[in-house]
Design an enzyme around this catalytic site. Structure first.
Site, short mmCIF file in Angstrom:
data_model
loop_
_atom_site.label_atom_id
_atom_site.label_comp_id
_atom_site.label_asym_id
_atom_site.label_seq_id
_atom_site.Cartn_x
_atom_site.Cartn_y
_atom_site.Cartn_z
N HIS A 230 -11.55 -6.37 7.88
CA HIS A 230 -12.31 -5.93 6.85
C HIS A 230 -13.64 -5.18 6.96
CE1 HIS A 230 -9.61 -9.43 5.78
NE2 HIS A 230 -9.55 -8.66 4.61
N GLU B 296 0.86 -1.46 -0.12
CA GLU B 296 -0.09 -0.01 0.12
C GLU B 296 0.94 1.25 -0.03
OE1 GLU B 296 -2.62 -3.34 0.88
OE2 GLU B 296 -0.65 -2.79 1.86
#
Length: 393
Positions: free
Chosen positions: A197, A127
């Site tokens: 998540h 990321e």
């Protein structure tokens, strides 16, 4: 991480994985006994039933001002916005983990085949590298659209976002900027996402001048606000409520259109209490407003904040000055959540108008749970209880 995400999605509804090796040990036998005692238990069931959604999505009125419409869910509206961008801007590129084959949630499906592998391509599972690369692309003058596969995994890129992207224009005295950078990320609870998540990290970025943070409530807003983020001359973070990807369906304008950033939208006018939310939680408070009217005779004004940074405090304060009460609800933990900033500002600006203390109905100060998700979510019943307390104050 991408492989883990796909595994999560494949196995989220499977009870078999959750009771593997349950016959070993006293504690395991106890858990099996509890499972069998559950009213939802069936020895013949092959899959575990998921909890019903904690909201009901109500489609938007058809928008005709932007031309013909087409039935789309939220991820299709995102795809449509990206398609328009790639078609109209030859410098635009889309990149991230697995976006080449459409992404985990299918938001970029078909775009690589249509525009080529040089414009829609996969990146390493890094990321920090994804956002760093996006900054470079934007500084070079191209339009960069980066995808972080889940908002929960945006933290490795935190330094690149807040120390580089957000400050690039400032530190160069406006000689250089990376305003053509947009970072997309699936956001919020999904019903089975658990601690890695289901997070809602918008408040982390609300403390950082130089970026814009936007969260849509449905397909119409997703397309219009995403196109506005891409066109905006500041780096933007666009959080997409993942539980709405398929659950939310609207008649969405086929043509390209933009919705204004930093403008809250009053969805329902009222006189007794103001409710503010964003993303999925908008649909929760809309239900609460209907319950309050039906059961208590209380008229609620419902506002979708839409942009977290810079936020539209004028619309909120104007509403609270009229109603005298404010309820703010979001999925993120209550401590340090963006509701605290709204509450503080309204208290400063509307103190003499308030008829009751400002209420925050939010997530708890714990990691996002899995089986206890229904207890964690700030559902309509928690919000309705807050309404009753405020009215009776």
């Amino acid at each position: 991480m991408a492989a883990a995400a796909r595994f999560l999605l494949r196995t989220a509804g499977s009870s078999k994985a959750s009771i593997t090796n349950v016959h070993s040990g006293v504690h395991s036998r106890f858990r099996v006994a509890l499972l069998k005692a559950s009213p939802c238990f069936s020895p013949h069931a092959k899959t575990q039933k998921r909890h019903a959604a904690h909201f009901t999505f109500q489609p938007e009125p058809t928008h005709t001002k932007y031309g013909p419409t087409e039935k789309m869910n939220l991820f299709q509206a995102v795809t449509s916005a990206l398609d328009h961008t790639l078609a109209s801007d030859p410098t635009a590129v889309i990149f991230g983990e697995d976006v080449a084959f459409g992404g985990v949630f299918r938001c970029t499906v078909g775009l690589r085949d249509k525009y080529g592998k040089d414009r829609v391509f996969n990146t390493p599972l890094c990321e920090q590298g994804i956002v760093g690369f996006g900054i470079g692309v934007a500084v070079a003058g191209a339009t960069a659209i980066a995808e972080i596969q889940f908002a929960d995994y945006i933290y490795p890129a935190f330094d690149q976002i807040v120390n580089e992207a957000a400050k690039y224009r400032y530190r160069s005295g406006n000689l250089f900027d990376c305003g053509n950078l947009t970072i997309r990320a699936p956001w919020g609870c999904v019903g089975h996402g658990s601690l890695y998540h289901s997070q809602s990290p918008e408040a982390f970025f609300s403390h950082c001048p130089g970026i814009k943070v936007v969260i849509p409530r449905g397909p119409v807003q997703a397309k219009g606000l995403l196109l506005s983020c891409i066109a905006d001359q500041n780096p933007c973070i666009f959080f997409e409520p993942k539980i709405l990807y398929r659950a939310a369906v609207d008649q969405v304008p086929v043509n390209s259109y933009q919705l204004p950033l930093s403008e809250a939208e009053v969805l329902q006018e009222g006189s007794d209490l103001t409710m503010v939310a964003w993303g999925t939680q908008v649909h929760v408070v809309k239900e609460v407003a209907a319950m309050a009217q039906d059961k208590l005779g209380v008229s609620c004004e419902v506002i979708d904040l839409q942009t977290i940074l810079p936020w539209d405090y004028e619309t909120i304060c104007k509403s609270v000055a009229k109603t005298g009460r404010l309820l703010i609800s979001h999925e993120a933990p209550v401590t340090g959540g963006f509701a605290a900033e709204i509450s503080s500002t309204v208290q400063e600006e509307c103190f003499l108008n308030l008829e009751a203390p400002i209420a925050r109905v939010c997530g708890y100060d714990t990691p996002f749970p899995h089986i206890f998700e229904p207890f964690y979510i700030p559902d309509k019943w928690k919000c309705f209880d807050a309404v009753k307390r405020m009215i009776n104050y």
